[in-house]
Structure formats: structure tokens, C-alpha cells
Motif scaffolding. Structure first.
Motif, PDB file in Angstrom:
ATOM      1  N   UNK A  21     -14.877  26.813 -14.958  1.00  0.00           N
ATOM      2  CA  UNK A  21     -15.888  26.751 -14.693  1.00  0.00           C
ATOM      3  C   UNK A  21     -17.340  26.794 -15.136  1.00  0.00           C
ATOM      4  N   UNK A  22     -17.341  27.308 -16.554  1.00  0.00           N
ATOM      5  CA  UNK A  22     -18.011  27.683 -17.552  1.00  0.00           C
ATOM      6  C   UNK A  22     -18.697  26.542 -17.915  1.00  0.00           C
ATOM      7  N   UNK A 157     -27.804  40.673 -38.109  1.00  0.00           N
ATOM      8  CA  UNK A 157     -26.836  39.568 -38.012  1.00  0.00           C
ATOM      9  C   UNK A 157     -25.432  40.149 -37.358  1.00  0.00           C
ATOM     10  N   UNK A 158     -24.649  39.654 -35.689  1.00  0.00           N
ATOM     11  CA  UNK A 158     -23.797  40.243 -35.745  1.00  0.00           C
ATOM     12  C   UNK A 158     -23.099  39.741 -34.872  1.00  0.00           C
ATOM     13  N   UNK A 159     -21.737  39.735 -35.783  1.00  0.00           N
ATOM     14  CA  UNK A 159     -19.895  38.788 -35.172  1.00  0.00           C
ATOM     15  C   UNK A 159     -20.114  39.880 -33.553  1.00  0.00           C
ATOM     16  N   UNK A 160     -19.351  39.194 -32.690  1.00  0.00           N
ATOM     17  CA  UNK A 160     -19.233  39.524 -32.068  1.00  0.00           C
ATOM     18  C   UNK A 160     -17.828  39.369 -31.121  1.00  0.00           C
ATOM     19  N   UNK A 161     -16.896  39.673 -30.447  1.00  0.00           N
ATOM     20  CA  UNK A 161     -15.586  39.125 -30.063  1.00  0.00           C
ATOM     21  C   UNK A 161     -16.003  39.533 -28.412  1.00  0.00           C
ATOM     22  N   UNK A 162     -14.997  39.266 -26.870  1.00  0.00           N
ATOM     23  CA  UNK A 162     -15.647  38.995 -25.720  1.00  0.00           C
ATOM     24  C   UNK A 162     -14.528  39.124 -25.009  1.00  0.00           C
ATOM     25  N   UNK A 163     -14.634  38.712 -23.443  1.00  0.00           N
ATOM     26  CA  UNK A 163     -13.618  38.405 -22.576  1.00  0.00           C
ATOM     27  C   UNK A 163     -14.491  38.476 -21.596  1.00  0.00           C
ATOM     28  N   UNK A 164     -13.995  37.602 -20.443  1.00  0.00           N
ATOM     29  CA  UNK A 164     -15.124  36.975 -19.168  1.00  0.00           C
ATOM     30  C   UNK A 164     -13.826  37.056 -18.125  1.00  0.00           C
ATOM     31  N   UNK A 165     -14.816  37.519 -17.297  1.00  0.00           N
ATOM     32  CA  UNK A 165     -14.139  37.844 -15.527  1.00  0.00           C
ATOM     33  C   UNK A 165     -13.930  36.507 -15.031  1.00  0.00           C
ATOM     34  N   UNK A 166     -13.811  35.153 -14.000  1.00  0.00           N
ATOM     35  CA  UNK A 166     -14.357  34.703 -13.182  1.00  0.00           C
ATOM     36  C   UNK A 166     -14.390  34.353 -12.175  1.00  0.00           C
ATOM     37  N   UNK A 167     -14.715  35.306 -11.154  1.00  0.00           N
ATOM     38  CA  UNK A 167     -13.880  36.093  -9.742  1.00  0.00           C
ATOM     39  C   UNK A 167     -14.718  34.655  -8.425  1.00  0.00           C
ATOM     40  N   UNK A 168     -15.342  33.801  -9.347  1.00  0.00           N
ATOM     41  CA  UNK A 168     -15.481  32.655  -8.573  1.00  0.00           C
ATOM     42  C   UNK A 168     -16.447  32.272  -9.375  1.00  0.00           C
TER      43      UNK A 168
END
Length: 226
Positions: A21-22, A157-168
Motif C-alpha cells: 500500500x504505502x 531530536x525525537x526517535x520514534x517507533x510506531x504501528x500502521x494498519x491499512x484497512x484499505x
């Protein structure tokens, strides 16, 4: 058996194709719908480690390059706050805080599945201002109330972690956690409520480590690469 294996293989291919998707879109725009965050400390604020809630406080633009995305983000918050200063029974501050930041950075997707973990980092500028009045909380104290105006400006300075959900394919819902390493120049001005309106100025340089436990929002992907 062969037909069953072929069907499973075809389903797998279809799922993978749907999950790209992305990677199939050049740009994404996003809105942070909810954030829980820490604000920079004001004076000797006793509850500086508490988290505040913010709604619809940030915009995000991403330029997608397969599993790597370059991001530009902006966040803005203006809110009435009240807190204890020095100690719980020493002083009470009431006023308005304004906090905003502009950052550029990157994020790296771990995979192209429907649920996509990612990590990254942002670098940018942050500004924080508080204007309000400080009053005595202890009735036995005779110190004169005063007005406070404090500004903090610096880089983050901002390190980050995340989670994405693709419904469509065109839409992603994301949740991420980040920590701001904030180095600022701070200017404090106090005006005493006395006949002379006595003014006092103070300046500091300091590091702060501010945790943003969760930020939830939505992204829309634009301009297909096909």
C-alpha cells in the motif's frame, strides 16, 4: 492437494499485492487525532512528569520511497493549565501554555503487510511559552503574587517507533511513541504585584527528556506510482 496448494499460493500473492500500500503511493498526508504528551517544565512545576491530552494537534506530510518515507510534521497546542509550583502547598500557577514544533525526519517500514511496524527519527525546532499568574497556596505566606512570562526555544531530536494498519489501500491508521530530547534557551520574566511592579529576568540553557507515550492519527496516500 495440488489445487489446494495452488489456491493457498494464489491467496498469498493476492494478500501481498494488496499489502503493497504505502509503496505504491508517492505522498501521504496525515492528521494526529489524539496525543498524550509531556510538556517542557515551567519554573519548578511539581507535576512536570504528568501527561496531557491533545486533540487534532498535528499535521504530517510524507514522501514515500518504497519502505522508507521522509516526513515533515508540525504540532500546535494552546491550553489553559494550572499547577503547583515549588511544592504542593507553596504556590499555585494559573495561565495559558502555547507549545509548537516543526520537524523533518524519516520512518522505515519493517514490512508491507496490512499491519506495519516502523521506526524512525525526527529533528527540528520546538517553542514553548507560558503566561500566567503565580499565587500563594499557603495562607500563612505573605509573599506578593506575581505574573510570569516564560519562553523556551530550541532544537529537538525525537526517535520514534510506531504501528500502521491499512484497512484499505489509500488509508492508514497509525499509532506511535516518541521521546523528545529538547535543548532550549529559556527566558523567564516575573512582575511582582507590588507598588513598584518589580521586574525580574532570568536566562537558562537546559536539556529535557520528554516522553510522548502515544499519538494516534490517520494518513491518506496520494498519487499512485502505477
Amino acid at each position: 492437494m495440488k489445487k489446494l496448494l495452488l489456491s493457498i499460493f494464489g491467496l498469498f500473492l493476492t494478500t501481498v499485492a494488496f499489502a503493497q500500500m504505502d509503496g505504491n503511493y508517492n505522498y501521504s498526508i496525515g492528521l494526529r487525532g489524539y496525543s498524550s504528551l509531556q510538556l517542557p517544565k515551567i519554573l519548578n512545576q511539581t507535576n512536570a512528569n504528568d501527561y496531557i491530552d491533545a486533540y487534532a494537534n498535528g499535521l504530517l506530510i510524507k514522501f514515500n520511497d518504497n519502505q522508507l518515507s521522509y516526513r515533515i510534521s508540525g504540532n500546535y497546542l494552546r491550553k489553559d493549565i494550572s499547577f503547583a509550583n515549588q511544592c504542593e502547598t507553596c504556590e499555585t500557577a494559573n495561565g495559558k501554555v502555547t507549545d509548537y514544533s516543526f520537524k523533518i525526519g524519516f520512518e522505515k517500514n519493517i514490512n508491507y503487510a496490512r499491519v506495519q511496524p516502523y521506526f524512525g527519527a525526527d529533528l527540528g525546532f520546538r517553542s514553548n511559552n507560558f503566561t500566567g499568574e503565580i499565587q500563594n497556596a499557603n495562607p500563612l505566606t505573605v509573599r506578593t503574587p506575581y505574573t510570569l512570562d516564560t519562553d523556551k526555544n530550541g532544537f529537538v531530536i525525537a526517535p520514534l517507533i510506531g504501528l500502521k494498519f491499512n484497512p484499505v489501500k489509500q488509508v492508514s491508521i497509525f499509532a506511535e511513541t516518541s521521546m523528545d530530547f529538547f535543548y532550549s534557551y529559556e527566558r523567564q520574566e516575573t512582575i511582582q504585584h507590588d507598588p513598584a511592579n518589580t521586574r525580574t529576568f532570568a536566562k537558562y540553557n537546559k536539556w529535557e527528556f520528554l516522553l510522548n507515550p502515544v499519538s494516534v492519527g490517520i494518513q491518506i496516500h496520494l498519487v499512485s506510482k502505477d
